[in-house]
Write an enzyme that holds these catalytic residues in place. Structure first.
Site, PDB file in Angstrom:
ATOM      1  CE  LYS A  62     -11.807   2.418   1.460  1.00  0.00           C
ATOM      2  NZ  LYS A  62     -11.319   3.318   2.398  1.00  0.00           N
ATOM      3  CG  HIS A  73       5.495 -29.457   4.621  1.00  0.00           C
ATOM      4  ND1 HIS A  73       5.970 -30.708   4.395  1.00  0.00           N
ATOM      5  CD2 HIS A  73       6.270 -28.947   5.771  1.00  0.00           C
ATOM      6  CE1 HIS A  73       7.049 -30.859   5.323  1.00  0.00           C
ATOM      7  NE2 HIS A  73       7.161 -30.092   6.179  1.00  0.00           N
ATOM      8  CD  GLU A  85      -3.145   0.791   2.243  1.00  0.00           C
ATOM      9  OE1 GLU A  85      -4.103   0.159   1.934  1.00  0.00           O
ATOM     10  OE2 GLU A  85      -3.084   1.374   3.338  1.00  0.00           O
TER      11      GLU A  85
END
Length: 530
Positions: A506, A391, A360
């Protein structure tokens, strides 16, 4: 100082051009071989704050390159820019704001006065208010409507109001229990998906819970939606929401003087969400969960790391060295991503926090002046704790077509003191053996006639190590990465302290909710909203 600082694009720096000569300079297989390799591990190491150490022996650098790094730091005026930030200059050019998160944990620059208020004094005052409130809750001076002590705290927030505080809480939970400073269990609600709030509220005793609403503006859609959800739950249980909610917000928000909250603690526009763990955003929940003294120790570690970051010599400044090596890997070697690999379960959510912090901040394609830049900036950040990651995605890291720089974090001791010996060694020793093996395996690889079993090696990594994850080491670790991201933003000449990239979605979401939409937006909405 502002008049003496030049903000230039990375590709305009002469020292950056020199670095291109070193793209394929260092073979890790050769550098780490034999006695010379052991000597390199000892030499390519920098003491950090709070007893941590940054080791970059398995990075593809040498002493000739480090001399160019020094030139780059000087030409890019990185320490001068950091000092300007500490002195309260307008570093966040997008929002025309100062950047003051370091001031929440110490005074390294000049006094910063805003509207007649000393900002360091303001942050200390808010920290003390939080500490006083937490102490009253712990002592039973503040009780619920039934006269019972609160046992649980739950933070409602998203982005920086969730990721950092959640990662810090999880990092210290076992330590606090082992050191008998654990006060209250903590939970978090962040996702606007109603299943998140429903699951959390169903798992706790709401009658003994304090909910912390965190929103700087007091208008964050997801956070206010979750607040309303929680209030309805409280009311359905015949509980008074005003006896169960506090706010962390700005002094000018609608939450600041609201009778719906037991108390309000303040932050300001000079601290971005992803940098807010050392403000009231992290302070309220950490002080309630572990006690104010633990939060103080956390701030102490961060302050010590901030001071170390002012060191002009890159070989004594771990955040600066980490930053410049990262720029070399991104812009010269062309590596597109970085993996954060903590070999500590306590740091299970730390990579997620760093993902937001880094991506960000430096995920930008224009410079500080809004001009398009012609070079790559922030890498993709991902990671999981070891040994789980081994793994999972380590196959690609070892033998995939892309080289991914690695950042290992490891500790000599666990937090609980509990362990078991199996097949001749304790679990903690097995953990240390795994991270040790991975560093060398990535760097040196393995020859084999069977191509499927061949490991090319030359996968660079760094190691941050210390004795144990505790409040001070955690604060130092957090500040190390915050300062690394800051230095890289200075080199790339981007504004690391705004986040316009999160705004468009947004805005369009609000358009969808208004019902005034057409085209593809309406078509997708019709698929999902019934």
């Amino acid at each position: 100082m502002a008049s003496t600082i030049s903000w230039n694009n990375l590709n305009k720096l002469e020292s950056f051009a020199k670095l291109k000569e070193f793209k394929n300079e260092v073979s890790l297989k050769k550098a780490l071989a034999g006695a010379a390799g052991a000597k390199r591990v000892a030499e390519f190491s920098i003491p950090m704050a709070a007893g941590l150490t940054y080791n970059y022996a398995a990075k593809q650098v040498n002493k000739q390159m480090i001399s160019v790094f020094k030139q780059l730091v000087k030409e890019g005026q990185l320490i001068e820019k950091y000092q300007a930030l500490l002195n309260g200059e307008i570093i966040n050019t997008g929002e025309k704001r100062m950047v003051l998160h370091q001031l929440t944990r110490g005074q390294l620059g000049k006094d910063v006065i805003v509207d007649g208020v000393n900002k360091r004094d303001f942050y200390i005052k808010e920290q003390k208010k939080i500490a006083d409130f937490a102490n009253k809750v712990h002592s039973g001076k503040i009780l619920n409507e039934k006269g019972e002590k609160y046992t649980t705290v739950c933070q409602i927030g998203i982005g920086g109001s969730d990721l950092g505080p959640r990662a810090m809480y999880l990092a210290l939970e076992n330590w606090a229990k082992a050191n008998k400073t654990f006060k209250m269990e903590a939970h978090f609600i962040s996702n606007v998906d109603p299943d998140d709030a429903a699951s959390v509220t169903a798992s706790i005793d709401c009658s003994k819970t304090i909910f912390i609403l965190v929103s700087k503006s007091g208008t964050t859609l997801e956070t206010l939606t979750n607040e309303s959800f929680v209030k309805e739950i409280l009311k359905s249980q015949k509980l008074d929401p005003s006896k169960h909610m506090i706010a962390v917000t700005s002094e000018t928000s609608p939450l600041a003087s609201n009778p719906d909250y037991m108390a309000a603690f303040f932050m300001d526009d000079f601290i971005g969400g992803r940098y807010s763990s050392t403000s009231g955003v992290g302070g309220a929940i950490l002080s309630l969960a572990f006690g104010p003294a633990v939060f103080d120790a956390f701030l102490k570690g961060a302050a010590e790391a901030d001071k170390t970051a002012t060191e002009k010599d890159i070989t004594k400044n771990p955040s600066l060295m980490d930053a410049v090596i990262g720029v070399f890997e991104r812009n010269i070697q062309g590596y597109p991503s970085t993996a954060i690999l903590p070999y500590s379960q306590a740091l299970s959510r730390f990579p997620a926090h760093l993902q937001q912090l880094d991506m960000e901040s430096n995920g930008k394609s224009v410079n500080r002046f809004g001009k398009k830049i012609s070079y790559v900036t922030g890498p993709v950040i991902f990671g999981e704790p070891g040994t789980n990651g081994q793994h999972s995605f380590y196959q690609l890291l070892h033998q995939g077509t892309n080289i991914v720089p690695l950042q290992f974090i490891a500790f000599q001791q666990n937090q609980t003191g509990k362990d078991i010996t199996i097949q001749g060694s304790k679990s903690q020793v097995k953990l240390a053996a795994n991270v040790t093996a991975q560093i060398v395996a990535f760097a040196c690889g393995k020859d084999a006639e069977d191509p499927n079993k061949f490991f090319q090696g030359e996968r660079p990594s760094s190691l941050i190590w210390g004795k144990q994850v505790n409040p001070e080491t955690l604060g130092a670790l957090l500040a190390h990465y915050e300062n690394k991201v800051m230095f890289q933003g200075f080199l790339w000449n981007v504004n690391s302290f705004d986040q316009e990239g999160v705004q468009l979605g947004k805005t369009l979401a609000k358009t969808v909710l208004s019902g005034k939409m057409d085209g593809a937006l309406k078509a997708y909405a019709d698929l999902l909203i019934k």
